[in-house]
Design an enzyme around this catalytic site. Structure first.
Site, mmCIF file in Angstrom:
data_model
loop_
_atom_site.group_PDB
_atom_site.id
_atom_site.type_symbol
_atom_site.label_atom_id
_atom_site.label_comp_id
_atom_site.label_asym_id
_atom_site.label_seq_id
_atom_site.Cartn_x
_atom_site.Cartn_y
_atom_site.Cartn_z
ATOM 1 N N HIS A 108 15.599 38.686 -12.786
ATOM 2 C CA HIS A 108 15.858 37.251 -12.605
ATOM 3 C C HIS A 108 16.916 36.718 -13.565
ATOM 4 O O HIS A 108 17.020 35.509 -13.751
ATOM 5 C CB HIS A 108 14.550 36.466 -12.758
ATOM 6 N N CYS A 122 29.901 30.300 -14.534
ATOM 7 C CA CYS A 122 30.508 29.213 -13.756
ATOM 8 C C CYS A 122 29.702 29.028 -12.471
ATOM 9 O O CYS A 122 29.433 29.998 -11.757
ATOM 10 C CB CYS A 122 31.963 29.588 -13.417
ATOM 11 N N SER A 134 1.836 37.288 -12.008
ATOM 12 C CA SER A 134 0.886 36.805 -10.986
ATOM 13 C C SER A 134 1.105 37.529 -9.663
ATOM 14 O O SER A 134 0.316 37.388 -8.727
ATOM 15 C CB SER A 134 1.068 35.292 -10.794
ATOM 16 N N ASN A 191 11.205 38.297 -16.490
ATOM 17 C CA ASN A 191 11.415 37.332 -17.571
ATOM 18 C C ASN A 191 12.899 37.202 -17.892
ATOM 19 O O ASN A 191 13.663 38.155 -17.738
ATOM 20 C CB ASN A 191 10.636 37.759 -18.823
ATOM 21 N N ASP A 200 13.929 35.860 -20.905
ATOM 22 C CA ASP A 200 14.020 35.561 -22.340
ATOM 23 C C ASP A 200 14.688 36.652 -23.168
ATOM 24 O O ASP A 200 14.964 36.470 -24.354
ATOM 25 C CB ASP A 200 12.607 35.263 -22.895
HETATM 26 P P1 OAD Z 1 3.355 33.419 -13.670
HETATM 27 O O1 OAD Z 1 3.307 32.219 -14.538
HETATM 28 O O2 OAD Z 1 3.360 33.263 -12.176
HETATM 29 O O3 OAD Z 1 2.122 34.392 -13.996
HETATM 30 C C1 OAD Z 1 1.843 34.738 -15.327
HETATM 31 C C2 OAD Z 1 0.767 35.818 -15.280
HETATM 32 O O4 OAD Z 1 0.552 36.261 -16.608
HETATM 33 C C3 OAD Z 1 -0.552 35.329 -14.741
HETATM 34 O O5 OAD Z 1 -1.069 36.292 -13.817
HETATM 35 C C4 OAD Z 1 -1.439 35.244 -16.000
HETATM 36 O O6 OAD Z 1 -2.814 35.560 -15.684
HETATM 37 C C5 OAD Z 1 -0.838 36.327 -16.845
HETATM 38 N N1 OAD Z 1 -1.000 36.146 -18.297
HETATM 39 C C6 OAD Z 1 -1.045 34.995 -18.998
HETATM 40 N N2 OAD Z 1 -1.136 35.275 -20.332
HETATM 41 C C7 OAD Z 1 -1.119 36.647 -20.445
HETATM 42 C C8 OAD Z 1 -1.164 37.554 -21.533
HETATM 43 N N3 OAD Z 1 -1.243 37.116 -22.799
HETATM 44 N N4 OAD Z 1 -1.129 38.888 -21.281
HETATM 45 C C9 OAD Z 1 -1.056 39.343 -19.999
HETATM 46 N N5 OAD Z 1 -0.988 38.528 -18.909
HETATM 47 C C10 OAD Z 1 -1.030 37.198 -19.144
HETATM 48 O O7 OAD Z 1 4.634 34.258 -14.127
HETATM 49 P P2 OAD Z 1 5.340 35.425 -13.346
HETATM 50 O O8 OAD Z 1 4.394 36.287 -12.600
HETATM 51 O O9 OAD Z 1 6.268 36.084 -14.299
HETATM 52 O O10 OAD Z 1 10.921 33.382 -10.963
HETATM 53 O O11 OAD Z 1 6.236 34.601 -12.292
HETATM 54 C C11 OAD Z 1 7.174 35.332 -11.532
HETATM 55 C C12 OAD Z 1 8.298 34.450 -11.243
HETATM 56 O O12 OAD Z 1 7.844 33.202 -10.723
HETATM 57 C C13 OAD Z 1 9.140 34.041 -12.435
HETATM 58 O O13 OAD Z 1 10.031 35.037 -12.844
HETATM 59 C C14 OAD Z 1 9.906 32.880 -11.838
HETATM 60 C C15 OAD Z 1 8.831 32.215 -11.010
HETATM 61 O O14 OAD Z 1 9.322 31.841 -9.771
HETATM 62 C C16 OAD Z 1 12.151 32.768 -11.049
HETATM 63 O O15 OAD Z 1 12.389 31.940 -11.880
HETATM 64 C C17 OAD Z 1 13.127 33.246 -10.023
#
Ligand code: OAD
Length: 255
Positions: A125, A133, A197, A108, A110
């Protein structure tokens, strides 16, 4: 494989009593979802509904249309600025007291883990609150930046556009952060994969690496992911509720 919180607790007991226990917490967008920040693969909301994030978070998109990409990140920055840590972030900060070493490896951008009080956070990330820059890759404070007539910020040294200090698709991750994350995963006794995910490398490899090195793997996510296949324990639920219950159970263990 254990599938609920109660069956997980006995496996954490040895870790809590072990004076040299090491735990890695891998987090994704799901942990911030309860703070009102859309996950990466949720449908984009409002103005941005027609854009696919995977098409905006790239160097090519920024080169083609810096204003569009900059404004998208300003929208995401505003979301993060208004966001507060949720009970999931707070529980992870509270968990530090149960283990000799607890490292959060987050995808994340944030910054909410640090705001919640977590002291050892590896941002794989980057962080949306920092600008750099786009040519020299050095951080630039907004107060020192110059503004072009189309409202974009440029580097005071070389005049190139500023961009957020986040990793875009096709870019390499910050080397030090990645090396440390891999090292911690190989040395930990347990790795929790929470709210991710498990689709994006190299972060998605960390649970497998930890498993191969003998760690106990826990997944906390309402939905199955590729990491579910290697998890020793899975708790299907929202991070805020599950982690709050987990900390309460660990406190009972420790009392
Ligand atoms: P995703 O949007 O791919 O996945 C979010 C995950 O959180 C899913 O498996 C949901 O089931 C789960 N989820 C949703 N709400 C939840 C909750 N309240 N409690 C627990 N789990 C919950 O996001 P990421 O896996 O973080 O990279 O994605 C990884 C990366 O993909 C990001 O950092 C970004 C993107 O490419 C970059 O920007 C380089």
């Amino acid at each position: 494989m254990l599938t609920n919180l109660q069956s997980l607790i006995p496996h954490l007991r040895p870790l809590i009593s072990n004076p040299s226990s090491r735990v890695v917490i891998l987090t994704g967008a799901g942990v911030s979802e309860e703070s009102g920040i859309p996950t990466f693969r949720d449908a984009q909301t409002g103005l941005w509904a027609k854009y696919d994030p995977l098409e905006l978070a790239t160097p090519d998109a920024f080169a083609r249309n810096p204003k569009l990409v900059w404004e998208w990140y300003e929208w995401r920055r505003a979301l993060c600025r208004d966001a507060k840590p949720n009970p999931g972030h707070d529980a992870l900060a509270a968990m530090e007291k149960f283990f000799a070493r607890l490292v959060i490896v987050t995808q994340n951008i944030d910054g909410l883990h640090r705001v919640a009080g977590s002291r050892d956070v590896i941002e794989l990330h980057g962080n949306l609150q920092r600008d750099k820059c786009s040519r020299e890759n050095v951080m630039v404070e907004r107060a020192n930046a110059c503004t072009t007539n189309d409202g974009l910020l440029v580097c005071p040294q070389c005049g190139a556009y500023l961009r957020p200090d986040v990793v875009w698709f096709g870019e390499t991750l910050p080397r030090d952060a990645l090396e440390r994350a891999f090292r911690e995963a190989m040395l930990c006794d347990a790795l929790f994969s929470i709210g991710t995910s498990g689709l994006v490398e190299p972060a998605a490899s960390l649970p497998r690496l930890a498993k191969q090195a003998g760690a106990f793997i826990v997944e906390i996510n309402p939905a199955p992911t590729p990491i579910s296949e290697i998890a020793d324990a899975i708790v299907r639920g929202k991070a805020g509720q599950v982690l709050s219950e987990l900390v309460r159970a660990m406190e009972r263990l420790g009392s």
